[in-house]
Design a protein around this motif. Structure first.
Motif, PDB file in Angstrom:
ATOM      1  N   ASP A   1     -21.499 -15.749 -36.659  1.00  0.00           N
ATOM      2  CA  ASP A   1     -20.659 -15.099 -37.558  1.00  0.00           C
ATOM      3  C   ASP A   1     -19.256 -14.674 -37.330  1.00  0.00           C
ATOM      4  N   LYS A   2     -18.537 -14.686 -38.468  1.00  0.00           N
ATOM      5  CA  LYS A   2     -17.103 -14.228 -38.087  1.00  0.00           C
ATOM      6  C   LYS A   2     -16.707 -13.022 -38.668  1.00  0.00           C
ATOM      7  N   SER A   3     -16.429 -12.153 -37.583  1.00  0.00           N
ATOM      8  CA  SER A   3     -16.315 -10.809 -37.631  1.00  0.00           C
ATOM      9  C   SER A   3     -14.859 -10.302 -37.424  1.00  0.00           C
ATOM     10  N   HIS A   4     -14.741  -9.104 -38.446  1.00  0.00           N
ATOM     11  CA  HIS A   4     -13.206  -8.565 -38.412  1.00  0.00           C
ATOM     12  C   HIS A   4     -13.230  -7.688 -37.371  1.00  0.00           C
ATOM     13  N   ARG A   5     -14.178  -7.408 -36.265  1.00  0.00           N
ATOM     14  CA  ARG A   5     -13.854  -6.458 -35.178  1.00  0.00           C
ATOM     15  C   ARG A   5     -14.186  -7.149 -33.982  1.00  0.00           C
ATOM     16  N   TYR A   6     -14.960  -8.236 -33.842  1.00  0.00           N
ATOM     17  CA  TYR A   6     -15.013  -9.056 -32.617  1.00  0.00           C
ATOM     18  C   TYR A   6     -13.512  -9.280 -31.998  1.00  0.00           C
ATOM     19  N   GLU A   7     -13.517  -9.204 -30.859  1.00  0.00           N
ATOM     20  CA  GLU A   7     -12.291  -9.816 -29.803  1.00  0.00           C
ATOM     21  C   GLU A   7     -12.529 -11.296 -29.575  1.00  0.00           C
ATOM     22  N   TYR A   8     -12.027 -12.176 -29.852  1.00  0.00           N
ATOM     23  CA  TYR A   8     -12.071 -13.568 -29.781  1.00  0.00           C
ATOM     24  C   TYR A   8     -11.259 -14.051 -28.731  1.00  0.00           C
ATOM     25  N   SER A   9     -11.336 -13.372 -27.417  1.00  0.00           N
ATOM     26  CA  SER A   9     -10.611 -13.725 -26.189  1.00  0.00           C
ATOM     27  C   SER A   9     -11.705 -14.553 -25.355  1.00  0.00           C
ATOM     28  N   TYR A  10     -11.112 -15.454 -24.482  1.00  0.00           N
ATOM     29  CA  TYR A  10     -12.200 -16.218 -23.465  1.00  0.00           C
ATOM     30  C   TYR A  10     -12.896 -15.377 -22.695  1.00  0.00           C
ATOM     31  N   LYS A  11     -12.673 -14.055 -22.281  1.00  0.00           N
ATOM     32  CA  LYS A  11     -13.203 -13.219 -21.481  1.00  0.00           C
ATOM     33  C   LYS A  11     -14.431 -12.600 -22.420  1.00  0.00           C
ATOM     34  N   ASN A  12     -14.194 -12.323 -23.586  1.00  0.00           N
ATOM     35  CA  ASN A  12     -15.254 -11.881 -24.416  1.00  0.00           C
ATOM     36  C   ASN A  12     -16.054 -12.860 -24.743  1.00  0.00           C
ATOM     37  N   LEU A  13     -15.711 -13.964 -25.000  1.00  0.00           N
ATOM     38  CA  LEU A  13     -16.739 -15.125 -25.087  1.00  0.00           C
ATOM     39  C   LEU A  13     -17.415 -15.527 -24.127  1.00  0.00           C
ATOM     40  N   ALA A  14     -16.925 -15.413 -22.947  1.00  0.00           N
ATOM     41  CA  ALA A  14     -17.699 -15.622 -21.669  1.00  0.00           C
ATOM     42  C   ALA A  14     -18.889 -14.403 -21.462  1.00  0.00           C
ATOM     43  N   GLN A  15     -18.392 -13.311 -21.416  1.00  0.00           N
ATOM     44  CA  GLN A  15     -19.261 -12.119 -21.873  1.00  0.00           C
ATOM     45  C   GLN A  15     -20.524 -12.214 -22.699  1.00  0.00           C
ATOM     46  N   THR A  16     -20.207 -12.721 -23.719  1.00  0.00           N
ATOM     47  CA  THR A  16     -21.113 -12.793 -24.888  1.00  0.00           C
ATOM     48  C   THR A  16     -22.080 -13.888 -24.483  1.00  0.00           C
ATOM     49  N   VAL A  17     -21.787 -15.082 -24.186  1.00  0.00           N
ATOM     50  CA  VAL A  17     -22.547 -16.153 -23.614  1.00  0.00           C
ATOM     51  C   VAL A  17     -23.373 -15.536 -22.381  1.00  0.00           C
ATOM     52  N   ILE A  18     -22.883 -14.850 -21.542  1.00  0.00           N
ATOM     53  CA  ILE A  18     -23.579 -14.113 -20.376  1.00  0.00           C
ATOM     54  C   ILE A  18     -24.628 -13.174 -20.768  1.00  0.00           C
ATOM     55  N   LYS A  19     -24.410 -12.420 -21.749  1.00  0.00           N
ATOM     56  CA  LYS A  19     -25.160 -11.704 -22.453  1.00  0.00           C
ATOM     57  C   LYS A  19     -26.445 -12.168 -23.025  1.00  0.00           C
ATOM     58  N   LEU A  20     -26.068 -13.288 -23.772  1.00  0.00           N
ATOM     59  CA  LEU A  20     -27.084 -14.192 -24.502  1.00  0.00           C
ATOM     60  C   LEU A  20     -27.954 -14.726 -23.620  1.00  0.00           C
ATOM     61  N   ILE A  21     -27.705 -15.159 -22.400  1.00  0.00           N
ATOM     62  CA  ILE A  21     -28.599 -15.949 -21.324  1.00  0.00           C
ATOM     63  C   ILE A  21     -29.164 -14.723 -20.621  1.00  0.00           C
ATOM     64  N   GLU A  22     -28.556 -13.739 -20.686  1.00  0.00           N
ATOM     65  CA  GLU A  22     -29.625 -12.335 -19.939  1.00  0.00           C
ATOM     66  C   GLU A  22     -30.693 -12.298 -20.928  1.00  0.00           C
ATOM     67  N   PHE A  23     -30.531 -12.169 -22.289  1.00  0.00           N
ATOM     68  CA  PHE A  23     -31.436 -11.838 -23.171  1.00  0.00           C
ATOM     69  C   PHE A  23     -32.562 -12.542 -23.084  1.00  0.00           C
ATOM     70  N   PHE A  24     -32.006 -13.904 -23.155  1.00  0.00           N
ATOM     71  CA  PHE A  24     -33.243 -14.888 -22.957  1.00  0.00           C
ATOM     72  C   PHE A  24     -34.023 -15.087 -21.447  1.00  0.00           C
ATOM     73  N   GLY A  25     -33.478 -14.201 -20.521  1.00  0.00           N
ATOM     74  CA  GLY A  25     -33.953 -14.369 -19.135  1.00  0.00           C
ATOM     75  C   GLY A  25     -34.001 -15.684 -18.547  1.00  0.00           C
ATOM     76  N   LEU A  26     -32.890 -16.503 -18.854  1.00  0.00           N
ATOM     77  CA  LEU A  26     -32.890 -17.923 -18.348  1.00  0.00           C
ATOM     78  C   LEU A  26     -32.317 -17.863 -16.905  1.00  0.00           C
TER      79      LEU A  26
END
Length: 276
Positions: free
Chosen positions: A69-94
């Motif tokens: 998605d392309k969001s008007h609220r999301y913060e597109y910093s490297y730190k937040n992108l990293a945290q997003t990937v971390i949370k996705l991995i945690e969701f899948f339990g990898l």
């Protein structure tokens, strides 16, 4: 034989993230693929079948690129992108993870290794973005002007997809309609340019040497000898700053290694993962 793949969008960290998951019943190790700026999972289409022979593969479209998605609220910093990937991995339990990042995706990988070092067994950085500074204040201020996203769109249109590919590939004969259309597709709607404006505003700069020095994760750096976007001296400096790394330079190669040298990249990855 058609490759098994699970695709979808997962709401994580206040944004819907597109992913492609390629299972492997004989391997517990998962390779996480993170693409570069103005790219998407499309850039790994030649590398994924090779990696999937030996490992599970999860390719992520980093917001706002690709099918995420392309969001008007999301913060597109490297730190937040990293945290997003971390949370996705945690969701899948990898577990048993190797991170592979190309260009900007490499900087996101480095942020993950900094934020949560215990998450990764090792990492591969392909022509990784490094040592770029934060956006200059005049540009950040200008990004708040109404319709600034149209200037971003105009700037990208002036260079064009084919010109960008010529700049990133050493071997121009590889450029064809499939490649051009694959990279063009995500930029056919104006929402991406609004999100890119926010990314210009939020980019906090690459990790400094003092932070890189503290990353202990084993890292394999692979660079193209003729990389115009991030020249080899960037890889050499990164190799010095990372305390547990090795650098391989591929001859007659540019910046777009997943496009240009997927088999050589796979060969080096497999050797690295077998001993690390």
């Amino acid at each position: 034989m058609k490759q098994a793949v699970l695709t979808g969008h997962q709401p994580i960290n206040d944004i819907n993230v597109y992913y492609e998951f390629y299972p492997n019943k004989t391997s517990a190790k998962t390779v996480i693929l993170l693409h570069g700026f103005l790219s998407s999972s499309f850039t790994f289409r030649h590398l994924i079948p090779l990696l999937n022979q030996d490992y599970q593969v999860l390719s992520v479209d980093l917001p706002p690129f690709g099918k995420s998605d392309k969001s008007h609220r999301y913060e597109y910093s490297y730190k937040n992108l990293a945290q997003t990937v971390i949370k996705l991995i945690e969701f899948f339990g990898l577990k048993k993870l190797t991170f592979l990042g190309h260009s900007m995706g490499g900087q996101v990988v480095l942020n993950i290794l900094h934020l949560m070092p215990e998450l990764a067994d090792n990492a591969i950085l392909l022509c990784s973005s490094s040592y770029l500074k934060k956006s200059r204040m005049p540009l950040i201020i200008t990004s708040y002007l109404p319709f600034f996203h149209l200037f971003v769109k105009f700037w990208l249109a002036r260079t064009g997809v084919k010109k960008n590919l010529q700049d990133t590939l050493y071997n121009h004969s590889l450029i064809n309609d499939e490649m051009i259309n694959g990279y063009l597709q995500p930029f056919l709607q104006d929402e991406i340019f609004v999100a890119l404006t926010r990314m210009i505003r939020h980019r906090e700069g690459d990790l400094p040497s003092k932070v890189l020095n503290n990353i202990k994760t084993p890292c394999l750096l692979i660079w193209g000898e003729h990389d115009k976007s991030l020249p080899v001296h960037i890889g050499e400096r990164l190799n010095r700053d990372l305390v547990n790394s090795e650098l391989i330079v591929l001859k007659e190669s540019g910046h777009a290694l997943p496009e240009e040298r997927p088999r050589e990249v796979y060969k080096h990855i497999k050797s690295f993962l077998e001993v690390s």
